[in-house]
Scaffold this motif. Structure first.
Motif, mmCIF file in Angstrom:
data_model
loop_
_atom_site.group_PDB
_atom_site.id
_atom_site.type_symbol
_atom_site.label_atom_id
_atom_site.label_comp_id
_atom_site.label_asym_id
_atom_site.label_seq_id
_atom_site.Cartn_x
_atom_site.Cartn_y
_atom_site.Cartn_z
ATOM 1 N N PRO A 1 0.818 -1.218 0.000
ATOM 2 C CA PRO A 1 0.000 0.000 0.000
ATOM 3 C C PRO A 1 0.853 1.270 0.000
ATOM 4 N N ASP A 2 2.149 1.117 0.273
ATOM 5 C CA ASP A 2 3.058 2.261 0.275
ATOM 6 C C ASP A 2 3.769 2.441 -1.058
ATOM 7 N N ASN A 3 3.432 1.618 -2.071
ATOM 8 C CA ASN A 3 4.127 1.695 -3.349
ATOM 9 C C ASN A 3 3.933 3.079 -3.973
ATOM 10 N N PRO A 4 5.015 3.789 -4.260
ATOM 11 C CA PRO A 4 4.888 5.168 -4.746
ATOM 12 C C PRO A 4 4.623 5.274 -6.244
ATOM 13 N N GLY B 1 -0.793 -11.078 8.913
ATOM 14 C CA GLY B 1 0.293 -10.109 8.822
ATOM 15 C C GLY B 1 0.155 -9.181 7.636
ATOM 16 N N GLY B 2 1.115 -8.301 7.495
ATOM 17 C CA GLY B 2 1.224 -7.303 6.434
ATOM 18 C C GLY B 2 2.543 -6.583 6.664
ATOM 19 N N GLN B 3 2.862 -5.513 6.046
ATOM 20 C CA GLN B 3 2.074 -4.770 5.108
ATOM 21 C C GLN B 3 2.572 -4.991 3.695
ATOM 22 N N ALA B 4 3.510 -5.945 3.515
ATOM 23 C CA ALA B 4 4.147 -6.137 2.209
ATOM 24 C C ALA B 4 4.784 -4.833 1.765
ATOM 25 N N ALA B 5 5.662 -4.308 2.594
ATOM 26 C CA ALA B 5 6.237 -2.976 2.403
ATOM 27 C C ALA B 5 7.255 -2.954 1.275
ATOM 28 N N THR B 6 7.152 -1.927 0.426
ATOM 29 C CA THR B 6 8.152 -1.771 -0.619
ATOM 30 C C THR B 6 9.495 -1.357 -0.025
ATOM 31 N N MET B 7 9.473 -0.654 1.085
ATOM 32 C CA MET B 7 10.674 -0.306 1.837
ATOM 33 C C MET B 7 10.324 -0.392 3.312
ATOM 34 N N VAL B 8 11.340 -0.533 4.161
ATOM 35 C CA VAL B 8 11.064 -0.652 5.591
ATOM 36 C C VAL B 8 11.527 0.573 6.362
ATOM 37 N N ASN B 9 12.004 1.576 5.687
ATOM 38 C CA ASN B 9 12.465 2.774 6.381
ATOM 39 C C ASN B 9 11.654 4.005 6.010
ATOM 40 N N MET B 10 10.476 3.782 5.447
ATOM 41 C CA MET B 10 9.624 4.889 5.032
ATOM 42 C C MET B 10 8.643 5.234 6.148
ATOM 43 N N PRO B 11 8.176 6.491 6.173
ATOM 44 C CA PRO B 11 7.188 6.880 7.194
ATOM 45 C C PRO B 11 5.952 5.988 7.193
ATOM 46 N N PHE B 12 5.547 5.492 6.014
ATOM 47 C CA PHE B 12 4.365 4.629 5.938
ATOM 48 C C PHE B 12 4.556 3.390 6.815
ATOM 49 N N GLU C 1 6.822 2.870 9.258
ATOM 50 C CA GLU C 1 6.947 3.242 10.662
ATOM 51 C C GLU C 1 5.578 3.552 11.257
ATOM 52 N N GLY C 2 4.735 4.216 10.478
ATOM 53 C CA GLY C 2 3.390 4.518 10.938
ATOM 54 C C GLY C 2 2.546 3.268 11.122
ATOM 55 N N PHE C 3 2.725 2.301 10.230
ATOM 56 C CA PHE C 3 1.971 1.051 10.332
ATOM 57 C C PHE C 3 2.324 0.303 11.612
ATOM 58 N N VAL C 4 3.601 0.146 11.876
ATOM 59 C CA VAL C 4 4.028 -0.584 13.069
ATOM 60 C C VAL C 4 3.582 0.158 14.333
ATOM 61 N N ALA C 5 3.705 1.483 14.327
ATOM 62 C CA ALA C 5 3.259 2.266 15.474
ATOM 63 C C ALA C 5 1.751 2.126 15.683
ATOM 64 N N TYR C 6 0.990 2.087 14.593
ATOM 65 C CA TYR C 6 -0.463 1.921 14.673
ATOM 66 C C TYR C 6 -0.813 0.562 15.277
ATOM 67 N N CYS C 7 -0.118 -0.481 14.832
ATOM 68 C CA CYS C 7 -0.364 -1.819 15.380
ATOM 69 C C CYS C 7 -0.059 -1.866 16.873
ATOM 70 N N ARG C 8 1.003 -1.198 17.275
ATOM 71 C CA ARG C 8 1.360 -1.158 18.705
ATOM 72 C C ARG C 8 0.312 -0.385 19.495
ATOM 73 N N GLU C 9 -0.080 0.785 18.981
ATOM 74 C CA GLU C 9 -1.039 1.628 19.696
ATOM 75 C C GLU C 9 -2.380 0.929 19.882
ATOM 76 N N HIS C 10 -2.810 0.191 18.870
ATOM 77 C CA HIS C 10 -4.119 -0.467 18.928
ATOM 78 C C HIS C 10 -4.022 -1.932 19.360
ATOM 79 N N GLN C 11 -2.819 -2.346 19.743
ATOM 80 C CA GLN C 11 -2.583 -3.720 20.214
ATOM 81 C C GLN C 11 -3.121 -4.745 19.212
#
Length: 460
Positions: free
Chosen positions: A155-158, A192-203, A205-215
């Motif tokens: 979903p982060d594919n530019p 699982g997910g997110q099938a990230a095109t890169m792992v150092n993009m804000p998208f 980081e935001g996904f992992v933070a969202y998963c943590r915040e919402h458990q």
């Protein structure tokens, strides 16, 4: 001092069978079938994404649930037939499945299916019923016990919103709703997910933070890397693991579930890359994809197989396994196995060894990547890729060989520009110092076995 040293007494973690692929062995309306080659290579894990691209007729949500206005709990609303057959062809090879719930990539100007679902709760219910069909027999279904269920792809594919036309927040919400419903239905499944095109993009980081915040459940995190240097894959593996661990997802598996060799022509600049899919880019395009099939791409794959053994990666899926002129380095368009396929095949043979042993590649052998395995009777094997080192003779020895070499012999086969591990076995008795020398061209792969002289030959 030797360039490469095996340490038979230093046992490491078992060899990881990371030679999974994307997509199954049947395509082009079943005219093309490479099932026998999947079986020979022992492909362990097949991820279903871009199946039969560019005209997918199975796996994607819209190919199974064709009219979103229909009742999600009515079996008559679903068309499973083509996906049933496709999944059966994968399982028949002995491989397990990662099922990507979502849609295939769309490079067309107008996007048809990669939009956020209008009703995310209903979409999640459709996913649960697909799971019920393939795991619980619902709607005249099966009991395939598919464990991995991945929510969407890149979903982060530019690239012109080719995989997701929505916002990052909309994807996070879709993941929350779908992952929660799937785990509620069957807590034993891995989601699982997110099938990230890169792992150092804000998208990401935001996904992992969202998963943590919402458990949220995150049993496995998936990411992709197309590279011209194995170090790029290792760097992303470390970034993914660090990101997960720092967020508290220490038990989450890390899956490199799309990867391949992508090197431009010498001196290619950004403008040439932008021309890849445009008129004028035909020769560049051909050269890029042919590299994936020849000794260059094969030695890259062999290097990655070696490097991943000690990287924080739990599963991997090469993109792509289905016979296709683009991205598939294993076969050509006629299903003829290419050099890169032979690497998969040889790697599977070494997986039969019960133990992995330490190997040191000295600084003098920069650009080489390797691992070692050992049998219960003391025989050893060395896997060595010269992806980017010099073309020259390399000295190889085994610790403890000195003084005990009279009853041992070495034999090897090589893949390079002229050979596909198919030439006559090369043999040599170890020297008095317990070492041997082998000439390794740049872009070659060596499989060397050392056995007691009274044992049956390792190569059949």
């Amino acid at each position: 001092m030797a360039d490469i040293i095996l340490y038979p007494e230093r046992t490491l973690a078992p060899l990881k069978r990371l030679h999974g692929v994307n997509n199954g062995p049947v395509c082009y309306g079943s005219l093309m079938d490479v099932s026998v080659y999947y079986e020979r290579a022992g492909i362990p894990l097949v991820r279903l994404h871009d199946t039969n691209w560019p005209n997918p007729g199975e796996v994607d949500i819209h190919t199974i649930f064709r009219d979103f206005s229909k009742d999600a709990d009515d079996a008559a609303s679903y068309d499973f037939a083509r996906t049933d057959d496709y999944i059966a062809s994968v399982l028949a090879t002995g491989a397990k499945i990662v099922y990507r719930l979502g849609e295939s990539i769309e490079h067309t100007k107008v996007k048809h299916y990669v939009h956020p679902p209008a009703d995310m709760e209903k979409w999640a219910r459709i996913c649960v019923n697909i799971i019920r069909h393939y795991n619980e027999g619902w709607a005249n279904g099966f009991h395939h016990n598919i464990r991995y269920w991945e929510i969407w792809n890149e979903p982060d594919n530019p690239d012109r919103q080719c995989m997701w036309s929505g916002t990052p927040e909309q994807y996070y919400e879709l993941y929350r709703i779908a992952a929660t419903e799937i785990k509620k239905h069957d807590p034993s499944l891995k989601v699982g997910g997110q099938a990230a095109t890169m792992v150092n993009m804000p998208f990401t980081e935001g996904f992992v933070a969202y998963c943590r915040e919402h458990q949220l459940p995150l049993d496995f995190f998936t990411w992709h890397t197309y590279a011209d240097d194995p170090q790029q894959i290792l760097n992303n593996a470390l970034k993914a693991r660090t990101l997960l661990d720092e967020a508290g997802f220490t038990d989450t598996e890390s899956h490199l579930n799309e990867w391949n060799y992508m090197r431009a022509d010498e001196g290619a600049d950004d403008e040439i890359w932008r021309q890849l899919w445009k008129p004028g880019g035909e020769i560049f395009r051909r050269n890029l994809f042919e590299r994936q099939k020849n000794e260059e791409g094969a030695s890259f794959v062999a290097a990655v197989f070696a490097m991943l053994q000690d990287a924080p990666v739990d599963e991997a899926n090469y993109y792509d396994g289905q016979p296709h002129e683009l991205y598939c380095g294993l076969f050509d368009g006629y299903c003829i196995p290419q050099k890169t396929y032979r690497v998969f095949e040889q790697f599977q043979q070494l997986c039969a060894y019960p133990r992995r042993i330490a190997v040191a590649v000295e600084e003098s052998a920069a650009g080489l990547f390797g691992f070692g395995v050992a049998s219960d009777d003391g025989g050893t094997a060395l896997w060595l890729s010269n992806f980017s080192g010099e073309s020259r003779k390399y000295s190889i020895t085994s610790e403890g060989a000195n003084g005990a070499v009279g009853g041992w012999s070495a034999e090897w086969r090589l893949l390079d520009a002229e050979r596909d591990f198919d030439s006559a076995v090369e043999k040599a008795v170890l020297g008095e110092d317990g070492s041997i020398e082998v000439f390794l061209p740049k872009h070659s792969v060596l499989v060397l076995r050392m056995n007691r002289s009274d044992k049956k030959e390792a190569f059949e």
